[in-house]
Design a protein around this motif. Structure first.
Motif, PDB file in Angstrom:
ATOM      1  N   LEU A 198      -0.747   4.750   0.147  1.00 17.76           N
ATOM      2  CA  LEU A 198      -1.190   5.135   1.486  1.00 17.76           C
ATOM      3  C   LEU A 198      -0.038   5.757   2.266  1.00 17.76           C
ATOM      4  O   LEU A 198      -0.212   6.785   2.935  1.00 17.76           O
ATOM      5  N   ASN A 205      -4.712   2.356  11.972  1.00 22.30           N
ATOM      6  CA  ASN A 205      -5.591   1.896  10.904  1.00 22.30           C
ATOM      7  C   ASN A 205      -5.029   2.378   9.566  1.00 22.30           C
ATOM      8  O   ASN A 205      -4.187   3.281   9.516  1.00 22.30           O
ATOM      9  N   ALA A 206      -5.513   1.784   8.492  1.00 22.59           N
ATOM     10  CA  ALA A 206      -5.065   2.182   7.148  1.00 22.59           C
ATOM     11  C   ALA A 206      -5.773   3.474   6.747  1.00 22.59           C
ATOM     12  O   ALA A 206      -6.611   3.511   5.850  1.00 22.59           O
ATOM     13  N   ASN A 207      -5.402   4.550   7.444  1.00 22.59           N
ATOM     14  CA  ASN A 207      -6.081   5.840   7.295  1.00 22.59           C
ATOM     15  C   ASN A 207      -5.043   6.951   7.214  1.00 22.59           C
ATOM     16  O   ASN A 207      -4.180   7.071   8.095  1.00 22.59           O
ATOM     17  N   ILE A 208      -5.117   7.759   6.168  1.00 24.42           N
ATOM     18  CA  ILE A 208      -4.129   8.806   5.936  1.00 24.42           C
ATOM     19  C   ILE A 208      -4.051   9.777   7.101  1.00 24.42           C
ATOM     20  O   ILE A 208      -2.958  10.123   7.581  1.00 24.42           O
ATOM     21  N   ASP A 209      -5.202  10.228   7.586  1.00 25.17           N
ATOM     22  CA  ASP A 209      -5.225  11.200   8.685  1.00 25.17           C
ATOM     23  C   ASP A 209      -4.567  10.635   9.936  1.00 25.17           C
ATOM     24  O   ASP A 209      -3.773  11.304  10.602  1.00 25.17           O
ATOM     25  N   GLU A 210      -4.909   9.404  10.271  1.00 24.36           N
ATOM     26  CA  GLU A 210      -4.381   8.792  11.490  1.00 24.36           C
ATOM     27  C   GLU A 210      -2.871   8.594  11.395  1.00 24.36           C
ATOM     28  O   GLU A 210      -2.134   8.873  12.349  1.00 24.36           O
ATOM     29  N   ARG A 224       0.834  -1.216   0.000  1.00 30.01           N
ATOM     30  CA  ARG A 224       0.000   0.000   0.000  1.00 30.01           C
ATOM     31  C   ARG A 224       0.866   1.264   0.000  1.00 30.01           C
ATOM     32  O   ARG A 224       0.738   2.153   0.843  1.00 30.01           O
ATOM     33  N   THR A 268       2.803   0.115   5.966  1.00 29.48           N
ATOM     34  CA  THR A 268       1.374   0.266   5.653  1.00 29.48           C
ATOM     35  C   THR A 268       0.820  -0.984   4.951  1.00 29.48           C
ATOM     36  O   THR A 268      -0.161  -0.914   4.223  1.00 29.48           O
ATOM     37  N   THR A 317       0.494  -0.630  10.325  1.00 31.16           N
ATOM     38  CA  THR A 317      -0.869  -1.152  10.305  1.00 31.16           C
ATOM     39  C   THR A 317      -0.893  -2.461  11.106  1.00 31.16           C
ATOM     40  O   THR A 317       0.152  -2.966  11.526  1.00 31.16           O
ATOM     41  N   SER A 339       0.167   9.776   3.243  1.00 32.66           N
ATOM     42  CA  SER A 339       0.233  10.077   4.670  1.00 32.66           C
ATOM     43  C   SER A 339       1.417  10.981   4.975  1.00 32.66           C
ATOM     44  O   SER A 339       1.303  11.936   5.771  1.00 32.66           O
TER      45      SER A 339
END
Length: 238
Positions: A142, A225-230, A139, A183, A206, A146
């Motif tokens: 991601l 989590n697989a989240n850009i913001d986090e 990923r 990630t 992750t 990020s």
């Protein structure tokens, strides 16, 4: 000839160092003492964007699963994989994680490593081991997005990668970084994290492998989590 003589002797121990075709081929050898080590992509399956990759991963995992019953011992490279194997397939295994080579990976001063690589002492370097956009497991997009988001608040955050880096120089890159970013969708046990821990480098990752257990014991290590913001929020902590 000597190799084939050993390979086809009933009393020898044959160790398949991977599942998939390697394990499947080993099943048909006459030896009664067969061992297999599962690495990750021979056990875990994900949904790829292309039919070709989906077919390859389904085939690899299928061949692993039908081969396991013929092995005397099964080795996994993480406790997580051991748990998943027992839960999903009912097979008992031994979890053994290999350590980095101390001749190549060892702790050195961060600033010394940066000077050898001509890096700025004041920047925050995030080490991501792959920037292959075609590798869906990692990923990469991601990770890159990020880092880009974190850079909006801190321009000193920089990306380091190991692409086209000689293995002799990997130790310099690990020691020069501030944090390692993972990630991936899954991993057996990511080598870059093993090597980073030897050099006392924290990671952001992750939910993969045994890293959640490691993160609880190590300072400044985070599971996200697989989240850009986090991910970007955690990058700003360095």
């Amino acid at each position: 000839l000597y190799f084939f003589k050993i390979l086809f002797t009933k009393n020898c121990i044959v160790h398949a160092q991977y599942g998939s075709f390697c394990a499947f081929f080993t099943v048909f050898l006459p030896s009664s003492k067969k061992i297999v080590s599962l690495r990750g992509s021979d056990f875990y399956r994900m949904n790829y964007k292309t039919k070709k990759e989906n077919y390859k991963t389904k085939t690899a995992v299928f061949l692993t699963q039908v081969s396991l019953m013929f092995f005397k011992k099964i080795i996994t490279i993480s406790e997580k994989m051991k748990e998943d194997l027992e839960k999903n397939n009912g097979f008992k295994s031994i979890a053994l994680t290999d350590a980095p080579d101390p001749n190549f990976i060892y702790k050195i001063d961060k600033n010394d490593a940066r000077r050898k690589l001509a890096l700025n002492d004041n920047d925050v370097y995030v080490l991501f081991s792959s920037i292959d956009l075609k590798n869906e497991i990692k990923r990469t997009n991601l990770a890159l997005k990020s880092i880009e988001k974190a850079q909006l608040q801190n321009r000193n955050i920089k990306l380091l990668t190991l692409n086209n880096v000689d293995y002799e120089d990997v130790n310099l890159y690990i020691n020069a970084c501030d944090v390692i970013l993972i990630t991936s969708v899954y991993e057996g046990w990511p080598n870059i994290v093993k090597e980073g821990l030897v050099c006392e480098k924290p990671f952001i990752s992750t939910l993969i492998s045994d890293l959640p257990k490691i993160a609880k014991k190590e300072n400044d290590c985070y599971i996200v989590n697989a989240n850009i913001d986090e991910i970007s929020i955690h990058l700003l902590k360095f």
